[in-house]
Design a protein around this motif. Structure first.
Motif, PDB file in Angstrom:
ATOM      1  N   ARG A  39       0.876  -1.201   0.145  1.00  0.00           N
ATOM      2  CA  ARG A  39      -0.125   0.029   0.097  1.00  0.00           C
ATOM      3  C   ARG A  39       0.741   1.065  -0.132  1.00  0.00           C
ATOM      4  N   GLN A  40       1.960   1.177   0.870  1.00  0.00           N
ATOM      5  CA  GLN A  40       2.779   2.527   0.789  1.00  0.00           C
ATOM      6  C   GLN A  40       3.495   2.666  -0.581  1.00  0.00           C
ATOM      7  N   ALA A  41       4.140   1.317  -1.028  1.00  0.00           N
ATOM      8  CA  ALA A  41       4.595   1.436  -2.316  1.00  0.00           C
ATOM      9  C   ALA A  41       3.754   2.188  -3.332  1.00  0.00           C
ATOM     10  N   ARG A  42       2.614   1.879  -3.385  1.00  0.00           N
ATOM     11  CA  ARG A  42       1.535   2.544  -4.483  1.00  0.00           C
ATOM     12  C   ARG A  42       1.375   3.892  -4.347  1.00  0.00           C
ATOM     13  N   GLU A  43       1.454   4.442  -3.180  1.00  0.00           N
ATOM     14  CA  GLU A  43       1.350   5.895  -2.745  1.00  0.00           C
ATOM     15  C   GLU A  43       2.736   6.313  -3.458  1.00  0.00           C
ATOM     16  N   LEU A  44       3.871   5.875  -3.180  1.00  0.00           N
ATOM     17  CA  LEU A  44       5.113   6.362  -3.817  1.00  0.00           C
ATOM     18  C   LEU A  44       4.997   6.416  -5.402  1.00  0.00           C
ATOM     19  N   VAL A  45       4.449   5.390  -5.879  1.00  0.00           N
ATOM     20  CA  VAL A  45       4.243   5.541  -7.242  1.00  0.00           C
ATOM     21  C   VAL A  45       3.463   6.489  -7.840  1.00  0.00           C
ATOM     22  N   ALA A  46       2.351   6.614  -7.035  1.00  0.00           N
ATOM     23  CA  ALA A  46       1.329   7.819  -7.429  1.00  0.00           C
ATOM     24  C   ALA A  46       2.257   9.219  -7.119  1.00  0.00           C
ATOM     25  N   ALA A  47       3.359   9.287  -6.247  1.00  0.00           N
ATOM     26  CA  ALA A  47       4.055  10.474  -6.356  1.00  0.00           C
ATOM     27  C   ALA A  47       5.182  10.396  -7.355  1.00  0.00           C
ATOM     28  N   GLY A  48       5.116   9.364  -7.672  1.00  0.00           N
ATOM     29  CA  GLY A  48       6.506   9.311  -9.120  1.00  0.00           C
ATOM     30  C   GLY A  48       7.879   9.063  -8.233  1.00  0.00           C
ATOM     31  N   LYS A  49       7.854   8.442  -7.229  1.00  0.00           N
ATOM     32  CA  LYS A  49       8.992   7.847  -6.462  1.00  0.00           C
ATOM     33  C   LYS A  49       9.003   6.312  -6.958  1.00  0.00           C
ATOM     34  N   LEU A  50       9.709   6.161  -7.904  1.00  0.00           N
ATOM     35  CA  LEU A  50       9.615   4.780  -8.480  1.00  0.00           C
ATOM     36  C   LEU A  50      10.490   3.845  -7.826  1.00  0.00           C
TER      37      LEU A  50
END
Length: 164
Positions: A39-50
């Motif tokens: 879930r936290q990773a999905r938030e990072l993806v949304a923020a562009g922090k791949l």
């Protein structure tokens, strides 16, 4: 004394048969820590922090290697990074856990399109159509990707020099 080897053999056999069954988990039985990291990773993806997202997803898999959603999410990150071979490898791992995972099939098909493997992507689309009798969003997702064709590869094709 003669029965000791027989008991050992029976014990080893029982353990070997029980181990795979114990390691298989349904999606709702994924360890909560793994699901939270995903879930936290999905938030990072949304923020562009791949890269940070990928690190968290790999940690989620270390916590629970049966989290096939994390494999699919890594594949999505790989696609955003234009690492289509990696995306296909990650979706293959998800499909080893669940051969009918519609998200994995669709993401894999999209990566195949980007690599120019349109026939293989169409085979994935046919598989989705078989699995999703009533229709599912993954069919439209992959169908759209096939219709568009490779977007990244097309952008990398150099223009031919104009002759005077």
């Amino acid at each position: 004394m003669h029965s000791l080897p027989r008991f050992l053999l029976i014990g080893v056999g029982a353990f070997a048969l029980a181990a795979p069954a114990a390691s298989q988990r349904a999606d709702d039985q994924i360890l909560p820590k793994s699901a939270e990291l995903q879930r936290q990773a999905r938030e990072l993806v949304a923020a562009g922090k791949l890269e940070q997202a990928e690190d968290l997803l790999e940690t989620a898999l270390a916590v629970d290697p049966r989290n096939r959603g994390a494999f699919v999410d890594i594949a999505r990150v790989a696609e955003k990074q234009h690492l289509f071979g990696k995306a296909i490898r990650m979706t293959n791992k998800a499909l080893q856990l669940e051969p009918n995972d519609t998200d994995a099939i669709a993401v894999q098909g999209e990566a195949m399109v980007e690599m120019g493997a349109i026939a293989r992507a169409q085979a994935n689309l046919q598989k989705l159509q078989t699995i999703c009798k009533g229709g599912c969003p993954q069919i439209a997702q992959l169908s759209g990707a096939i219709s568009r064709g490779p977007t990244v590869a097309a952008a990398k094709v150099p223009e031919s020099p104009k002759s005077n």
